[in-house]
Design an enzyme around this catalytic site. Structure first.
Site, PDB file in Angstrom:
ATOM      1  N   HIS A 187       0.902  -1.287  -0.029  1.00  0.00           N
ATOM      2  CA  HIS A 187       0.043  -0.018  -0.089  1.00  0.00           C
ATOM      3  C   HIS A 187       0.942   1.334   0.177  1.00  0.00           C
ATOM      4  O   HIS A 187       2.137   1.308   0.365  1.00  0.00           O
ATOM      5  CB  HIS A 187      -0.802   0.072   1.190  1.00  0.00           C
ATOM      6  CG  HIS A 187      -2.168  -0.836   1.005  1.00  0.00           C
ATOM      7  ND1 HIS A 187      -1.835  -2.102   1.506  1.00  0.00           N
ATOM      8  CD2 HIS A 187      -3.347  -0.819   0.655  1.00  0.00           C
ATOM      9  CE1 HIS A 187      -3.188  -2.859   1.185  1.00  0.00           C
ATOM     10  NE2 HIS A 187      -3.949  -1.922   0.791  1.00  0.00           N
ATOM     11  N   LYS A 231      -0.516   4.702   4.571  1.00  0.00           N
ATOM     12  CA  LYS A 231      -1.446   3.951   5.131  1.00  0.00           C
ATOM     13  C   LYS A 231      -1.001   3.483   6.564  1.00  0.00           C
ATOM     14  O   LYS A 231       0.358   3.126   6.679  1.00  0.00           O
ATOM     15  CB  LYS A 231      -1.582   2.407   4.529  1.00  0.00           C
ATOM     16  CG  LYS A 231      -2.621   1.631   5.154  1.00  0.00           C
ATOM     17  CD  LYS A 231      -3.019   0.516   4.270  1.00  0.00           C
ATOM     18  CE  LYS A 231      -3.742  -0.596   4.819  1.00  0.00           C
ATOM     19  NZ  LYS A 231      -5.018   0.019   5.100  1.00  0.00           N
TER      20      LYS A 231
END
Length: 282
Positions: A172, A176
């Site tokens: 990600h 995040k």
């Protein structure tokens, strides 16, 4: 874990249409009114853009850290300021914001779609309790493709069994904050459920120097750049590796899933629903 009061199922196809809801003394509604918690974030902007292109729903309010207005939509700093606006709330925020909005949903009996990840066991229990009196849709990933991947992982686990080592790698963007991703845990749970709960999860091998346990699922996290979401499940056997993978190139796949979930939830009885329920009725 799923809890619901046996709501009737209907056949759905394509985008989920909003069925008119009749109220005493009022004409049938043809538009589902949505409230977005986290409207000022990345997913909030994507949701607003996609909903603006639809004729079955509209955004009537938002909740974010600072009150004001966003493209003509009133934004409030607390759920209480909504004063009953909206048919369904879509949440892309934080665990702290989720905890604050649950009492509001209980008081106003407002259905909510929860897309936030990284929630504690205590908060998840509160969500289950809310679902006894309010329709709640909860999924760590709103992508149709990811939920297909979950089913494929169950099938692979049933066929390959304990003869293949299972590893999950998720990637990600660098903003995040939770790791591993909620989706990675969903995938691990799918494999483990099929195996009767025989697996345990390992997140860090750096501190342990020993041979891999055949009944562990290794979960690795990568954070970098602007990666939207990449999940890879490896079934590693003798002389071969079976890889199941999903890559999200745009946040629109999550937004579209959340919108469809909201339309689905608008006509449901109290209960706890997820993407498997929605897919089963398509």
């Amino acid at each position: 874990m799923q809890q619901r009061e046996c709501p009737a199922r209907t056949s759905l196809s394509g985008h989920l249409p909003h069925l008119p809801v009749t109220q005493k003394g009022k004409e049938a509604k043809t538009m589902t009114e949505l409230v977005i918690q986290g409207i000022g974030g990345r997913m909030g902007h994507v949701l607003c853009d996609m909903i603006a292109q639809r004729d079955d729903c509209k955004v009537v309010a938002g909740i974010d850290l600072h009150a004001g207005e966003q493209n003509g939509i009133p934004v409030f700093a607390s759920p209480e300021s909504l004063a009953g606006r909206g048919d369904v709330i879509i949440d892309f925020s934080s665990p702290a914001a989720v905890e604050k909005i649950l009492p509001y949903c209980e008081a106003h009996k407002t259905p909510i779609v929860l897309c936030t990840t990284g929630m504690s066991d205590e908060l998840n229990l509160k969500i289950v309790q809310l679902s006894r009196s309010v329709p709640v849709f909860k999924s760590a990933n709103m992508s149709l493709g990811i939920n297909l991947l979950i089913e494929l992982c169950k099938r692979a686990s049933a066929i390959l069994g304990g003869a293949y080592d299972v590893e999950i790698v998720e990637q990600h963007h660098h903003n995040k904050v939770d790791a591993p991703s909620g989706t990675a845990l969903m995938l691990a749970d799918a494999v483990n459920e099929q195996a009767g709960g025989a697996y345990h999860y390992v997140y860090d091998r750096a501190s342990v120097r020993e041979k891999r346990d055949p009944m562990e699922i290794g979960i690795s996290s990568v954070r970098g750049g602007s990666i939207v979401g990449d999940h890879e499940v490896l079934f590693c056997g003798p002389d071969e590796v079976v890889t199941l993978k999903h890559t999200a190139y745009s946040r629109s796949v999550f937004a579209n899933g959340a919108i469809n979930a909201a339309l689905y939830l608008a006509k449901k009885e109290p209960g706890l629903y997820n993407m498997s329920d929605l897919i089963a009725e398509r």
